[in-house]
Design a protein around this motif. Structure first.
Motif, mmCIF file in Angstrom:
data_model
loop_
_atom_site.group_PDB
_atom_site.id
_atom_site.type_symbol
_atom_site.label_atom_id
_atom_site.label_comp_id
_atom_site.label_asym_id
_atom_site.label_seq_id
_atom_site.Cartn_x
_atom_site.Cartn_y
_atom_site.Cartn_z
ATOM 1 N N VAL A 1 0.848 -1.179 0.000
ATOM 2 C CA VAL A 1 0.000 0.000 0.000
ATOM 3 C C VAL A 1 0.891 1.239 0.000
ATOM 4 O O VAL A 1 1.864 1.309 0.744
ATOM 5 C CB VAL A 1 -0.929 0.025 1.224
ATOM 6 C CG1 VAL A 1 -1.769 1.286 1.228
ATOM 7 C CG2 VAL A 1 -1.819 -1.223 1.231
ATOM 8 N N GLN A 2 0.520 2.198 -0.815
ATOM 9 C CA GLN A 2 1.247 3.468 -0.851
ATOM 10 C C GLN A 2 0.275 4.617 -0.708
ATOM 11 O O GLN A 2 -0.851 4.559 -1.207
ATOM 12 C CB GLN A 2 2.005 3.608 -2.172
ATOM 13 C CG GLN A 2 3.157 2.635 -2.324
ATOM 14 C CD GLN A 2 3.954 2.893 -3.576
ATOM 15 O OE1 GLN A 2 3.420 3.359 -4.583
ATOM 16 N NE2 GLN A 2 5.247 2.600 -3.531
ATOM 17 N N LEU A 3 0.713 5.647 0.002
ATOM 18 C CA LEU A 3 -0.077 6.856 0.151
ATOM 19 C C LEU A 3 0.608 7.994 -0.590
ATOM 20 O O LEU A 3 1.830 8.143 -0.495
ATOM 21 C CB LEU A 3 -0.234 7.238 1.624
ATOM 22 C CG LEU A 3 -0.822 6.204 2.581
ATOM 23 C CD1 LEU A 3 -1.080 6.830 3.942
ATOM 24 C CD2 LEU A 3 -2.076 5.583 2.040
ATOM 25 N N GLN A 4 -0.177 8.797 -1.263
ATOM 26 C CA GLN A 4 0.344 9.927 -2.014
ATOM 27 C C GLN A 4 -0.422 11.183 -1.625
ATOM 28 O O GLN A 4 -1.625 11.257 -1.828
ATOM 29 C CB GLN A 4 0.219 9.688 -3.511
ATOM 30 C CG GLN A 4 0.710 10.834 -4.377
ATOM 31 C CD GLN A 4 2.209 11.014 -4.294
ATOM 32 O OE1 GLN A 4 2.962 10.061 -4.432
ATOM 33 N NE2 GLN A 4 2.642 12.242 -4.041
ATOM 34 N N ALA A 5 0.304 12.131 -1.072
ATOM 35 C CA ALA A 5 -0.314 13.396 -0.676
ATOM 36 C C ALA A 5 -0.050 14.452 -1.740
ATOM 37 O O ALA A 5 0.994 14.447 -2.398
ATOM 38 C CB ALA A 5 0.231 13.853 0.671
ATOM 39 N N SER A 6 -0.984 15.377 -1.875
ATOM 40 C CA SER A 6 -0.832 16.472 -2.821
ATOM 41 C C SER A 6 -1.593 17.685 -2.325
ATOM 42 O O SER A 6 -2.415 17.579 -1.407
ATOM 43 C CB SER A 6 -1.359 16.057 -4.202
ATOM 44 O OG SER A 6 -2.737 15.737 -4.131
ATOM 45 N N GLY A 7 -1.306 18.832 -2.936
ATOM 46 C CA GLY A 7 -2.082 20.028 -2.651
ATOM 47 C C GLY A 7 -1.381 21.094 -1.850
ATOM 48 O O GLY A 7 -1.948 22.162 -1.622
ATOM 49 N N GLY A 8 -0.161 20.843 -1.414
ATOM 50 C CA GLY A 8 0.551 21.869 -0.671
ATOM 51 C C GLY A 8 0.948 23.021 -1.563
ATOM 52 O O GLY A 8 0.797 22.977 -2.784
ATOM 53 N N GLY A 9 1.441 24.080 -0.933
ATOM 54 C CA GLY A 9 1.876 25.235 -1.702
ATOM 55 C C GLY A 9 2.037 26.445 -0.838
ATOM 56 O O GLY A 9 2.044 26.362 0.398
ATOM 57 N N LEU A 10 2.153 27.577 -1.503
ATOM 58 C CA LEU A 10 2.325 28.858 -0.829
ATOM 59 C C LEU A 10 1.022 29.642 -0.902
ATOM 60 O O LEU A 10 0.413 29.758 -1.966
ATOM 61 C CB LEU A 10 3.454 29.637 -1.510
ATOM 62 C CG LEU A 10 3.674 31.078 -1.050
ATOM 63 C CD1 LEU A 10 4.108 31.116 0.408
ATOM 64 C CD2 LEU A 10 4.704 31.763 -1.953
ATOM 65 N N VAL A 11 0.605 30.157 0.242
ATOM 66 C CA VAL A 11 -0.646 30.918 0.299
ATOM 67 C C VAL A 11 -0.479 32.046 1.293
ATOM 68 O O VAL A 11 0.298 31.936 2.249
ATOM 69 C CB VAL A 11 -1.825 29.990 0.676
ATOM 70 C CG1 VAL A 11 -1.652 29.432 2.076
ATOM 71 C CG2 VAL A 11 -3.157 30.694 0.517
ATOM 72 N N ARG A 12 -1.206 33.121 1.094
ATOM 73 C CA ARG A 12 -1.169 34.226 2.040
ATOM 74 C C ARG A 12 -2.054 33.935 3.240
ATOM 75 O O ARG A 12 -3.019 33.158 3.149
ATOM 76 C CB ARG A 12 -1.640 35.508 1.367
ATOM 77 C CG ARG A 12 -0.637 36.089 0.401
ATOM 78 C CD ARG A 12 -1.088 37.457 -0.072
ATOM 79 N NE ARG A 12 -0.065 38.107 -0.895
ATOM 80 C CZ ARG A 12 -0.173 39.324 -1.375
ATOM 81 N NH1 ARG A 12 -1.261 40.041 -1.144
ATOM 82 N NH2 ARG A 12 0.804 39.846 -2.103
ATOM 83 N N ALA A 13 -1.740 34.556 4.328
ATOM 84 C CA ALA A 13 -2.561 34.411 5.533
ATOM 85 C C ALA A 13 -4.006 34.764 5.205
ATOM 86 O O ALA A 13 -4.279 35.743 4.497
ATOM 87 C CB ALA A 13 -2.033 35.308 6.648
ATOM 88 N N GLY A 14 -4.914 33.951 5.720
ATOM 89 C CA GLY A 14 -6.329 34.126 5.432
ATOM 90 C C GLY A 14 -6.816 33.314 4.255
ATOM 91 O O GLY A 14 -8.026 33.187 4.041
ATOM 92 N N GLY A 15 -5.890 32.765 3.501
ATOM 93 C CA GLY A 15 -6.239 31.985 2.329
ATOM 94 C C GLY A 15 -6.579 30.544 2.656
ATOM 95 O O GLY A 15 -6.618 30.148 3.834
ATOM 96 N N SER A 16 -6.805 29.765 1.603
ATOM 97 C CA SER A 16 -7.221 28.371 1.757
ATOM 98 C C SER A 16 -6.387 27.458 0.869
ATOM 99 O O SER A 16 -5.888 27.874 -0.185
ATOM 100 C CB SER A 16 -8.697 28.209 1.371
ATOM 101 O OG SER A 16 -9.534 28.963 2.210
ATOM 102 N N LEU A 17 -6.258 26.234 1.321
ATOM 103 C CA LEU A 17 -5.665 25.166 0.533
ATOM 104 C C LEU A 17 -6.418 23.888 0.826
ATOM 105 O O LEU A 17 -6.960 23.728 1.931
ATOM 106 C CB LEU A 17 -4.184 24.960 0.881
ATOM 107 C CG LEU A 17 -3.150 25.930 0.326
ATOM 108 C CD1 LEU A 17 -1.775 25.611 0.919
ATOM 109 C CD2 LEU A 17 -3.091 25.887 -1.186
#
Length: 120
Positions: A1-17
């Motif tokens: 079994v392998q897990l793959q995470a995605s979706g990180g990045g740079l965002v300004r305070a107050g923002g969403s990811l």
């Protein structure tokens, strides 16, 4: 079994990811899923976890801002992060407690981390 995470990045305070984690492999059953994070120089801490039909658990620091959920298929889950703060900057790791034929009592699998950076 392998897990793959995605979706990180740079965002300004107050923002969403939104982070996503996908489990792949064959013949497995997922019990609990969740996310940990580790900021530079800090210990890894639990952010959120979801187990069966139980209410999700959240770290006090993210309650009301982060939401963990599972996708339409059982092998994907998300962490919606709103109202992000600079203190949320960390490497985020997804995990899952999984039962397989080789591990009938279950074991914990980890995905590689994804970096979330929140600028002020």
């Amino acid at each position: 079994v392998q897990l793959q995470a995605s979706g990180g990045g740079l965002v300004r305070a107050g923002g969403s990811l939104r982070l996503a984690c996908t489990a792949s492999g064959s013949s497995f059953i997922i019990n609990t899923v969740g996310w940990y994070r580790q900021a530079s120089g800090m210990q890894r801490e639990l952010v959120a976890r979801l187990s069966g039909d139980s209410d999700p658990d959240y770290a006090n620091s993210v309650k009301g801002r982060f939401t963990i959920s599972s996708g339409n298929t059982e092998n994907i889950w998300y962490l919606q992060m709103d109202a992000l703060e600079p203190d949320d900057t960390a490497v985020y790791y997804c995990y899952a407690d999984i039962i397989t034929l080789r591990s009938p009592l279950g074991m914990t699998y980890w995905g590689k981390g994804t970096l979330v950076t929140v600028s002020s």
